[in-house]
Design a protein around this motif. Structure first.
Motif, PDB file in Angstrom:
ATOM      1  N   LEU A  35     -16.778  21.037  17.914  1.00  0.00           N
ATOM      2  CA  LEU A  35     -17.654  21.911  17.130  1.00  0.00           C
ATOM      3  C   LEU A  35     -19.003  22.108  17.819  1.00  0.00           C
ATOM      4  O   LEU A  35     -19.591  23.192  17.755  1.00  0.00           O
ATOM      5  N   LEU A  36     -19.489  21.072  18.487  1.00  0.00           N
ATOM      6  CA  LEU A  36     -20.782  21.186  19.160  1.00  0.00           C
ATOM      7  C   LEU A  36     -20.732  22.107  20.374  1.00  0.00           C
ATOM      8  O   LEU A  36     -21.772  22.459  20.925  1.00  0.00           O
ATOM      9  N   SER A  37     -19.551  22.510  20.782  1.00  0.00           N
ATOM     10  CA  SER A  37     -19.419  23.487  21.855  1.00  0.00           C
ATOM     11  C   SER A  37     -19.489  24.916  21.330  1.00  0.00           C
ATOM     12  O   SER A  37     -19.490  25.862  22.124  1.00  0.00           O
ATOM     13  N   VAL A  38     -19.560  25.065  19.999  1.00  0.00           N
ATOM     14  CA  VAL A  38     -19.525  26.393  19.378  1.00  0.00           C
ATOM     15  C   VAL A  38     -20.779  26.695  18.568  1.00  0.00           C
ATOM     16  O   VAL A  38     -21.359  27.772  18.672  1.00  0.00           O
ATOM     17  N   VAL A  39     -21.216  25.733  17.752  1.00  0.00           N
ATOM     18  CA  VAL A  39     -22.296  25.986  16.805  1.00  0.00           C
ATOM     19  C   VAL A  39     -23.661  25.940  17.487  1.00  0.00           C
ATOM     20  O   VAL A  39     -23.805  25.441  18.609  1.00  0.00           O
ATOM     21  N   LEU A 247     -14.750  28.768  16.612  1.00  0.00           N
ATOM     22  CA  LEU A 247     -14.702  29.542  17.847  1.00  0.00           C
ATOM     23  C   LEU A 247     -14.311  30.994  17.558  1.00  0.00           C
ATOM     24  O   LEU A 247     -14.895  31.934  18.119  1.00  0.00           O
ATOM     25  N   ARG A 248     -13.345  31.183  16.665  1.00  0.00           N
ATOM     26  CA  ARG A 248     -12.944  32.538  16.292  1.00  0.00           C
ATOM     27  C   ARG A 248     -14.077  33.280  15.599  1.00  0.00           C
ATOM     28  O   ARG A 248     -14.318  34.464  15.850  1.00  0.00           O
ATOM     29  N   VAL A 249     -14.772  32.583  14.697  1.00  0.00           N
ATOM     30  CA  VAL A 249     -15.881  33.210  13.976  1.00  0.00           C
ATOM     31  C   VAL A 249     -16.965  33.634  14.951  1.00  0.00           C
ATOM     32  O   VAL A 249     -17.464  34.770  14.884  1.00  0.00           O
ATOM     33  N   ARG A 250     -17.335  32.754  15.864  1.00  0.00           N
ATOM     34  CA  ARG A 250     -18.398  33.110  16.810  1.00  0.00           C
ATOM     35  C   ARG A 250     -17.989  34.303  17.671  1.00  0.00           C
ATOM     36  O   ARG A 250     -18.785  35.224  17.898  1.00  0.00           O
ATOM     37  N   GLY A 251     -16.752  34.303  18.136  1.00  0.00           N
ATOM     38  CA  GLY A 251     -16.282  35.418  18.938  1.00  0.00           C
ATOM     39  C   GLY A 251     -16.304  36.728  18.175  1.00  0.00           C
ATOM     40  O   GLY A 251     -16.695  37.779  18.710  1.00  0.00           O
ATOM     41  N   ALA A 252     -15.901  36.682  16.906  1.00  0.00           N
ATOM     42  CA  ALA A 252     -15.888  37.898  16.088  1.00  0.00           C
ATOM     43  C   ALA A 252     -17.303  38.389  15.800  1.00  0.00           C
ATOM     44  O   ALA A 252     -17.558  39.603  15.805  1.00  0.00           O
TER      45      ALA A 252
END
Length: 264
Positions: A35-39, A247-252
């Motif tokens: 998670l820390l690689s995304v948020v 990861l999907r949310v950030r990409g979207a």
């Protein structure tokens, strides 16, 4: 009922936060490293609903390495109930407990070369401070004790008494939305005990996140549109597959033209 503010529109950048460090001893719940690689912001459990000193230290180190901001996720003293049981804690005692939790996390954040950058209540305390002026004021008082004159930003539901109390005390109020939670027509979260309170369909969560961040609205459980003025968007770390979903949310969000970055 609260009165949500108007939506922010697509020009406002969106912070992406998740609840992390939610384990105890040998028991782990959140995939902190993934998670820390995304948020962009990490709400770290401070030992009252989950977390222990070693977990807090490790999450702070990982967050500092990745440039993720560290936030204190303060809670009622409720390890057995994961902080999701409402409690009648006297305001002075609650303020002390909030300050204690922030101070404990600050030790590990500073040791990792970072610091606690904001405060977010967890679970029952978060929901209680939407409408309970006394508990909201106690949380703010605890932040003031721990942070001193400089203060710390406070995350909360748009239109909540917590954000009002924070603003009145000179703390920065940060309105927050939840991509994986159902909303009432009044802009509050549907209680977890009710059917459909938590969204489990990844496609629905992603679509809701984009609509919240890019258009400032969410469809309530009764089908009505509710404005959501959110500067930060939360994904629960204890949701199965939370890291992949984040990861999907950030990409979207980025594909929709939303800047994903920590709030100022």
């Amino acid at each position: 009922m609260i009165t949500p503010a108007a939506g922010p529109g697509p020009a406002v950048p969106t912070d992406l936060n998740a609840d992390l460090g939610e384990g105890f001893g040998r028991w782990t719940l959140t995939d902190d490293e993934a998670l820390l690689s995304v948020v962009t912001s990490a709400n770290v459990a401070c030992g009252f609903h989950a977390g222990d000193p070693s977990i807090m230290r490790r999450v702070c180190e990982l967050a500092a390495e990745r440039g993720v901001r560290i936030g204190a996720q303060v809670s009622y003293r409720d390890l057995a109930g994961f902080g999701r049981r409402s409690m009648d804690v006297p305001p002075d005692e609650l303020a002390d407990e909030v300050a204690y939790q922030i101070g404990a996390l600050e030790v590990f954040a500073r040791a990792a070369g970072s610091r606690v950058s904001y405060v977010k209540p967890h679970g029952a305390l978060y929901n209680r401070t939407v409408h309970d002026a006394g508990q909201a004021a106690a949380v703010v008082a605890g932040v003031r004790v721990a942070a001193g004159a400089a203060g710390l930003p406070v995350l909360g539901l748009p239109g909540s008494l917590l954000l009002s109390a924070a603003a009145e005390a000179g703390l920065a109020p940060v309105p927050e939305a939840f991509a994986d939670r159902a909303y009432t027509a009044g802009g509050t979260l549907v209680p977890r005990g009710e059917p459909g309170a938590v969204l489990h369909d990844p496609d629905a969560v992603v679509a809701r996140a984009v609509r919240m961040a890019a258009h400032g609205v969410v469809t309530a459980s009764d089908g009505s549109l509710v404005p959501v003025a959110a500067r930060s968007l939360c994904l629960h770390g204890d949701t199965p597959g939370a890291a992949g979903l984040a990861l999907r949310v950030r990409g979207a969000l980025e594909a929709a033209g939303v800047r994903v970055e920590a709030f100022a």
